[in-house]
Write an enzyme that holds these catalytic residues in place. Sequence first.
Site, PDB file in Angstrom:
ATOM      1  N   GLU A  83       0.843  -1.193   0.000  1.00  0.00           N
ATOM      2  CA  GLU A  83       0.000   0.000   0.000  1.00  0.00           C
ATOM      3  C   GLU A  83       0.878   1.242   0.000  1.00  0.00           C
ATOM      4  OE1 GLU A  83      -4.204  -1.410   1.789  1.00  0.00           O
ATOM      5  OE2 GLU A  83      -2.757  -0.803   3.298  1.00  0.00           O
ATOM      6  N   CYS A  97       3.686   8.658   1.088  1.00  0.00           N
ATOM      7  CA  CYS A  97       4.161   7.732   2.107  1.00  0.00           C
ATOM      8  C   CYS A  97       4.329   6.393   1.397  1.00  0.00           C
ATOM      9  CB  CYS A  97       3.111   7.656   3.215  1.00  0.00           C
ATOM     10  SG  CYS A  97       3.522   6.536   4.540  1.00  0.00           S
ATOM     11  N   CYS A 104       6.257  -6.726   7.157  1.00  0.00           N
ATOM     12  CA  CYS A 104       7.394  -6.233   7.941  1.00  0.00           C
ATOM     13  C   CYS A 104       7.834  -7.347   8.888  1.00  0.00           C
ATOM     14  CB  CYS A 104       6.969  -5.007   8.748  1.00  0.00           C
ATOM     15  SG  CYS A 104       8.334  -4.216   9.644  1.00  0.00           S
ATOM     16  N   CYS A 108       6.068  -4.744  15.933  1.00  0.00           N
ATOM     17  CA  CYS A 108       5.589  -3.702  16.842  1.00  0.00           C
ATOM     18  C   CYS A 108       4.113  -3.996  17.129  1.00  0.00           C
ATOM     19  CB  CYS A 108       5.766  -2.328  16.220  1.00  0.00           C
ATOM     20  SG  CYS A 108       7.491  -1.948  15.840  1.00  0.00           S
ATOM     21  N   CYS A 111       1.111  -1.859  15.470  1.00  0.00           N
ATOM     22  CA  CYS A 111       1.151  -1.556  14.031  1.00  0.00           C
ATOM     23  C   CYS A 111       0.493  -2.670  13.231  1.00  0.00           C
ATOM     24  CB  CYS A 111       2.598  -1.390  13.588  1.00  0.00           C
ATOM     25  SG  CYS A 111       2.787  -1.092  11.826  1.00  0.00           S
ATOM     26  N   GLY A 149       6.797  -1.723   6.246  1.00  0.00           N
ATOM     27  CA  GLY A 149       8.170  -2.212   6.263  1.00  0.00           C
ATOM     28  C   GLY A 149       9.159  -1.321   6.976  1.00  0.00           C
ATOM     29  N   SER A 178      12.172   6.757   7.924  1.00  0.00           N
ATOM     30  CA  SER A 178      11.725   6.509   9.290  1.00  0.00           C
ATOM     31  C   SER A 178      12.147   5.103   9.717  1.00  0.00           C
ATOM     32  CB  SER A 178      10.195   6.634   9.333  1.00  0.00           C
ATOM     33  OG  SER A 178       9.713   6.423  10.639  1.00  0.00           O
ATOM     34  N   CYS A 319      -1.236   6.333   9.489  1.00  0.00           N
ATOM     35  CA  CYS A 319      -0.008   5.699  10.012  1.00  0.00           C
ATOM     36  C   CYS A 319      -0.331   4.368  10.653  1.00  0.00           C
ATOM     37  CB  CYS A 319       0.654   6.529  11.101  1.00  0.00           C
ATOM     38  SG  CYS A 319       0.870   8.235  10.752  1.00  0.00           S
TER      39      CYS A 319
HETATM   40  N1  SAH Z   1       9.345   0.796  10.163  1.00  0.00           N
HETATM   41  C1  SAH Z   1       9.465   2.213  10.098  1.00  0.00           C
HETATM   42  C2  SAH Z   1       8.537   2.882   9.095  1.00  0.00           C
HETATM   43  C3  SAH Z   1       7.081   2.442   9.033  1.00  0.00           C
HETATM   44  S1  SAH Z   1       5.954   2.918  10.298  1.00  0.00           S
HETATM   45  C4  SAH Z   1       9.252   2.821  11.465  1.00  0.00           C
HETATM   46  O1  SAH Z   1       8.817   2.124  12.352  1.00  0.00           O
HETATM   47  O2  SAH Z   1       9.577   3.992  11.645  1.00  0.00           O
HETATM   48  C5  SAH Z   1       5.686   4.631  10.225  1.00  0.00           C
HETATM   49  C6  SAH Z   1       5.253   5.216  11.550  1.00  0.00           C
HETATM   50  O3  SAH Z   1       3.910   4.885  11.903  1.00  0.00           O
HETATM   51  C7  SAH Z   1       6.103   4.720  12.705  1.00  0.00           C
HETATM   52  O4  SAH Z   1       6.467   5.789  13.529  1.00  0.00           O
HETATM   53  C8  SAH Z   1       5.150   3.772  13.399  1.00  0.00           C
HETATM   54  O5  SAH Z   1       5.510   3.555  14.718  1.00  0.00           O
HETATM   55  C9  SAH Z   1       3.836   4.493  13.266  1.00  0.00           C
HETATM   56  N2  SAH Z   1       2.678   3.670  13.531  1.00  0.00           N
HETATM   57  C10 SAH Z   1       2.576   2.334  13.406  1.00  0.00           C
HETATM   58  N3  SAH Z   1       1.339   1.913  13.722  1.00  0.00           N
HETATM   59  C11 SAH Z   1       0.632   3.011  14.060  1.00  0.00           C
HETATM   60  C12 SAH Z   1      -0.728   3.232  14.445  1.00  0.00           C
HETATM   61  N4  SAH Z   1      -1.596   2.237  14.525  1.00  0.00           N
HETATM   62  N5  SAH Z   1      -1.107   4.501  14.707  1.00  0.00           N
HETATM   63  C13 SAH Z   1      -0.244   5.528  14.587  1.00  0.00           C
HETATM   64  N6  SAH Z   1       1.042   5.382  14.199  1.00  0.00           N
HETATM   65  C14 SAH Z   1       1.476   4.131  13.928  1.00  0.00           C
END
Ligand code: SAH
Length: 328
Positions: A83, A97, A104, A108, A111, A149, A178, A319
């Site tokens: 996406e 984005c 990934c 986390c 996420c 990712g 990021s 995000c």
């Molecule tokens: N792997 C990289 C880039 C992808 S995530 C990273 O972690 O930075 C991009 C951003 O979205 C990250 O800061 C991540 O922590 C955040 N994110 C992930 N899930 C989210 C959610 N459900 N709500 C808000 N931000 C989220």
Amino acid sequence: MDLDLLRSTLDELEQPRFRFDQIWKWTAGGAAGYHEMSNLPAALRAELTERVPFSTLHQVRRATASDGTEKLLLTTHDGRPIETVLMRYKDGRRSICVSSQSGCPLTCTFCATGQMKFGRNLTAWEILDQALALRRLDVLNHCVFMGMGEPMMNLDNVLEVCRRLPDLGITHRRTGISTVGWVPGIDALADSDVPVRLAWSLHAPQDELRSQIMPVNDRYSLADVKAACDRFYEKRRKMIFVEYVMLAGVNDSVAQARQLADLLEPWKYKVNLIPYNPTDSIYDGSAKGSMDAFRDTLEDRGFNATIRLIRGRDIDAACGQLAAKAAA
Ligand code: SAH
């Protein structure tokens, strides 16, 4: 577009060297296909249409949110879902984005991508084709590698794309990578020829909590990542963005804001507080009052801290929501 394939095909067809640049200029400028490239001979356009797919990706779906955000669901030739998102702002900012991996490998807990199965690293051309697909919808001027990712686990391909983004209208200072804090990637970026911005997804000011919500913290602790970011700053002298997703009752207290302030220097780090976008997880987003108090605490300590605007939530484009449910 696979630019290696384009180059070798042009060589085989014994085309003059300037053809490559002509084709790339059209493509980066948002052309819809070879048929629009009016300064190419018709026979060459036909040949390229046969031999070099205009995109390495297949578009499955396009969704437009009420705020103008667009999300594309794309698949690779081997059926991997990706996406990618375009955000439009009133001030003219057009920010994309993009995803660096399908799925990934990190897990986390908050996420959506982290909960789906990891596919593979995307090729440079598969990453670039996301940007090109969005370029065909609008002019572009900002890019973040904040889609699906972990870009630092696929850094060579990400950098290959960064070098090409200025041709799409996106300068290096308006490009951000990021990371969860993948230390070797941060060091490699600092040593690279590509002067883009760095964003660190920090999310918890203490190791114990951070390891709970981001298992990767067991591998690279807060102190390890902080040291790598400091090295990056020493080399680049560019402020680093800290991303901090606001989870109710987990990481959003005023005491935690103070711990975060103790960890960072306000001249090196700018803090972006991210409203949590609900996914199928155990978390709730912080209340507005908690987010404001957290930001105020950071500001009182001299930090530049902002609460990120929510975009594209009604199409699952915000995000952490990118998980390609439809194609999975
Ligand atoms: N792997 C990289 C880039 C992808 S995530 C990273 O972690 O930075 C991009 C951003 O979205 C990250 O800061 C991540 O922590 C955040 N994110 C992930 N899930 C989210 C959610 N459900 N709500 C808000 N931000 C989220």
